[in-house]
Enzyme design. Structure first.
Site, PDB file in Angstrom:
ATOM      1  N   ASP A 165      -2.412  -7.821  -5.376  1.00  0.00           N
ATOM      2  CA  ASP A 165      -2.972  -6.690  -4.664  1.00  0.00           C
ATOM      3  C   ASP A 165      -3.698  -5.721  -5.593  1.00  0.00           C
ATOM      4  OD1 ASP A 165      -3.353  -5.323  -2.323  1.00  0.00           O
ATOM      5  OD2 ASP A 165      -1.226  -5.247  -1.815  1.00  0.00           O
ATOM      6  N   HIS A 173      -8.201  -1.718  -0.034  1.00  0.00           N
ATOM      7  CA  HIS A 173      -7.114  -2.665  -0.322  1.00  0.00           C
ATOM      8  C   HIS A 173      -7.805  -3.990  -0.567  1.00  0.00           C
ATOM      9  CE1 HIS A 173      -4.180  -0.334   2.419  1.00  0.00           C
ATOM     10  NE2 HIS A 173      -5.349   0.178   2.696  1.00  0.00           N
ATOM     11  N   ARG A 222       7.782 -10.900   4.851  1.00  0.00           N
ATOM     12  CA  ARG A 222       7.374 -10.748   6.248  1.00  0.00           C
ATOM     13  C   ARG A 222       8.137 -11.746   7.095  1.00  0.00           C
ATOM     14  NH1 ARG A 222       0.756 -10.157   5.732  1.00  0.00           N
ATOM     15  NH2 ARG A 222       0.845  -8.415   4.255  1.00  0.00           N
ATOM     16  N   HIS A 242      -5.239  -1.451  -5.062  1.00  0.00           N
ATOM     17  CA  HIS A 242      -5.649  -0.338  -4.216  1.00  0.00           C
ATOM     18  C   HIS A 242      -6.598   0.506  -5.038  1.00  0.00           C
ATOM     19  CE1 HIS A 242      -1.972  -1.846  -2.362  1.00  0.00           C
ATOM     20  NE2 HIS A 242      -2.648  -1.621  -1.252  1.00  0.00           N
ATOM     21  N   GLN A 292       1.515 -10.887  -3.407  1.00  0.00           N
ATOM     22  CA  GLN A 292       0.100 -10.605  -3.235  1.00  0.00           C
ATOM     23  C   GLN A 292      -0.460 -10.083  -4.549  1.00  0.00           C
ATOM     24  OE1 GLN A 292       0.505  -7.851   0.199  1.00  0.00           O
ATOM     25  NE2 GLN A 292      -0.767  -9.335   1.281  1.00  0.00           N
ATOM     26  N   CYS A 311       0.784  -1.237   0.000  1.00  0.00           N
ATOM     27  CA  CYS A 311       0.000   0.000   0.000  1.00  0.00           C
ATOM     28  C   CYS A 311       0.820   1.295   0.000  1.00  0.00           C
ATOM     29  CB  CYS A 311      -1.050   0.001   1.100  1.00  0.00           C
ATOM     30  SG  CYS A 311      -0.613  -0.852   2.607  1.00  0.00           S
ATOM     31  N   LYS A 355     -12.038  -5.419   7.664  1.00  0.00           N
ATOM     32  CA  LYS A 355     -11.901  -6.182   6.430  1.00  0.00           C
ATOM     33  C   LYS A 355     -12.922  -7.295   6.317  1.00  0.00           C
ATOM     34  CE  LYS A 355      -8.260  -9.087   8.389  1.00  0.00           C
ATOM     35  NZ  LYS A 355      -7.043  -9.847   8.129  1.00  0.00           N
TER      36      LYS A 355
END
Length: 614
Positions: free
Chosen positions: A361, A488, A341, A363, A359, A312, A442
């Site tokens: 992902d 997200h 991570r 946004h 990911q 993000c 979420k």
RNA sequence: GCUGGCGUGGCUCAGUUGGCAGAGCGGUUGAUUCGUAAUCAACAGGCCGGGGGUUCGAGUCCCCCCGCCAGCUCCA
């Protein structure tokens, strides 16, 4: 209900377990007991049976190791467990010992008696037995409940709400499965107890079927299949950092191809943001304060950098590169983002739990008025994607965690928006209090794998906090500066985990569109190699993935190995086929499909690939 | 990270009380040219996870580390 056994048992109790004087014992005995003959739903029956089996296990453990302190023993999906605290360390052989002792208790047909006593009496009783964990549980019960219930069978008594079976003899088909450590009350600061898992069923048939299912599931383990099918590996040199082999990359690339097509059609633009960014960015985003323990850091030219654990902040910087108009919205920026991570070493698990993952992902920047509509679109998107793979899933709504940024009113607003979107879609969901991301609530999608474990994959997060922190703005129709809202979301979640789940979901037999090798050509002898080459070239030209088994092996062996590799189609070619320009088609599941012309086969498999049939 | 268990050729596993590292599968080579789930033979392949220690001698016993497995906690 017959109570004969209960009467006898009054005298069978071990002295030290006797109820203290003055305690009001309600011997309506089997009142809380449930006969197997009652017409309760099977599921409830199984739960009661398992709960009783857990008690019998605890009783057996206490007989074998009398100093044991017992903790809790609940029923779980497909079984039960009980936590124990004792000096002795359980070994796998102990499970057999315990099972044997349990068999004795079962043979004793001990009546199971419910008693309602006062909390004070219970404290006295469990204190006498040195059952510290029970005392702690009683302390918490103290407030609400005056009377508490205990269940007794022979010398064993346990604090328990029930219900239970009538007597221990009703347990027949059980199995102790494994031993593991577990913190008392799930709290890492509390003592580590020894947990024994087991299961019990109403019939021998059910128990056997369940154990067989577990074996079948174990054969589908993606770590095993990943090696056998040569898809990926994890080397000792990089725990949690998977290597993708050529065949695994084909699956990965197909997933990405599908993903890009779908995103293009839905108005997403693709971006890529850097893996390493200056540390102060992560201070601004809140990750330093809220995610630091999971992050890796580095230094470049004496400046501190962080390896991104999320995509993000990068997307936010990209948003800020220019002034946006409300007309740009929804602005959908998608990114296959590689994040790192630092997960605890003990949690690493094949591809399912890794330290570096991609990911899928996105946004999405929107006006506050667009929240409902856009969340609804993302929910539909998730459903459309999961349908292609034939996945079962369930949905959870996670609310504000303790470790959060942004004020309560904003959180409430965001949570309500998600709730409304779910209700508008008519989706059932479970509420997961306090499990949201630190920047917003979420909606999580949990897929079920072959072992009936669930994995969080897709997630949709609504975020008012980051736009604030990064001072994002857009210009509204009145030429005023306004703050956008940000969503997200991921669909696959992480490509690595998703592939792991796919491997288990399909048991290695990937649908043809995903299969690393779609067609295996099996020439019967060297004489037919040239024809096999010709067929292969023709299929390759149609964008199909073909391999030829050129080895000097017999056809049977080549077929066997292609079967074991779960290749969807085997084409056997010899003199007969060559003459007529045909191929003998064998399908990995349906077997010999007979002879087709090359054109017919090509059309058939192309259709299967195009429609993503499975 | 925590508790417990486990690390021997690519894979699955043998390896007595401490005494010369083995098998099957896989691989390579040669022979075989075969019609719907395993052709035959020969050969190669190991710092016994890593490092210390005990011992005349360690795959085997002891200590430390690393990794894996089952869970717990945490998560895409």
């Amino acid at each position: 209900m017959e109570k004969e056994g209960c009467k006898n048992s009054q005298f069978g109790w071990n002295r030290e377990y006797l109820v203290p004087l003055g305690m009001r014992v309600f011997l309506f005995i089997c009142k809380g007991a449930i006969s197997l003959s009652t017409n309760l739903k099977t599921k409830n029956q199984e739960e009661i049976l398992r709960h009783t089996t857990a008690h019998i296990m605890a009783q057996a453990v206490l007989r074998l190791w009398p100093d044991t302190k017992i903790a809790i023993g609940p029923v779980i999906k497909n079984g039960f467990y009980y936590d124990f605290d004792l000096e002795h360390r359980f070994t796998p052989e102990d499970l057999q010992l315990i099972e044997a002792e349990m068999e004795k208790i079962i043979a004793e047909k001990q009546p199971i008696i419910r008693q309602e006593i006062t909390n004070r009496d219970a404290v006295e009783m469990f204190a006498r037995q040195n059952q510290d964990y029970k005392l702690e549980l009683l302390e918490e019960l103290e407030e609400g409940e005056e009377k508490i219930s205990v269940y007794r069978q022979g010398e064993f008594v346990d604090l328990c709400r029930g219900p239970h079976l009538e007597n221990t003899g009703q347990v027949r088909h059980f199995k102790l499965q494994n031993i593991a450590g577990a913190y008392w009350r799930g709290d890492p600061r509390r003592p580590m107890l020894q947990r024994i898992y087991g299961t019990a069923f109403l019939s021998k048939k059910d128990l056997k079927a369940h154990l067989r299912r577990l074996e079948e599931a174990a054969k589908r383990d993606h770590r095993l299949l990943g090696r056998e099918l040569d898809l990926f590996s994890i080397q000792e040199e990089g725990p949690g950092f998977p290597f993708f082999h050529p065949k695994g990359m084909i699956i990965r690339n197909e997933l990405e191809k599908f993903w890009r097509q779908e995103h293009r059609q839905r108005g997403y633009q693709e971006i890529k943001t850097p893996i390493l960014l200056r540390r102060d960015l992560w201070h601004r985003s809140g990750h330093w304060d809220h995610f630091r323990d999971n992050m890796y850091f580095s230094q470049i030219d004496e400046e501190d950098y962080a390896i991104k654990p999320m995509n993000c902040p990068g997307a936010l910087l990209l948003y800020k590169r220019k002034l946006h108009s409300y007309r740009d919205f929804p602005l959908r920026l998608a990114e296959m983002g590689l994040v790192h991570r630092h997960e605890l070493s003990g949690t690493l698990h094949g591809l399912m739990r890794v330290r570096a993952f991609t990911q899928d992902d996105a946004h999405i920047f929107i006006l506050p008025s667009q929240i409902q509509d856009e969340i609804g679109k993302v929910i539909d998107f998730v459903d459309d994607v999961y349908k292609v793979f034939g996945f079962k899933y369930h949905v959870e709504l996670s609310t504000k965690p303790e470790n959060a940024i942004g004020d309560d009113a904003v959180w409430e607003q965001a949570t309500e928006a998600l709730q409304l979107a779910l209700e508008t879609k008519g989706l059932d969901y479970a509420l997961n209090e306090g499990d949201g991301a630190f920047y917003g609530p979420k909606i999580d999608f949990h897929l079920e794998d072959s072992l009936e474990r669930t994995w969080q994959c897709a997630t949709i997060q609504l975020d008012f906090a980051m736009p604030e922190r990064f001072d994002l703005i857009y210009i509204d129709q009145d030429d005023r500066r306004q703050r956008p809202v940000m969503i997200h979301r991921v669909l696959y979640g992480a490509l690595e985990r998703f592939i792991g789940i796919l491997i288990e979901h399909y048991g290695g037999a990937f649908p043809t569109w995903l299969a690393p090798v779609q067609v295996q050509l099996i020439p019967i002898g060297d004489d037919y190699l040239p024809y096999a080459e010709k067929v292969a070239a023709s299929l390759s030209a149609q964008d199909l993935r073909v391999e030829i088994d050129r080895r000097a092996e017999k056809m049977g062996k080549k077929i066997r190995e292609a079967q074991l590799q779960q290749i969807p189609y085997m084409l056997i070619v010899g003199g007969r086929e060559e003459e007529k320009g045909q191929v003998a088609v064998r399908h990995r599941r349906e077997g010999d499909l007979g002879v087709l012309s090359l054109a017919e086969f090509t059309a058939k498999i192309k259709e299967e690939v195009d429609l993503k049939k499975y």
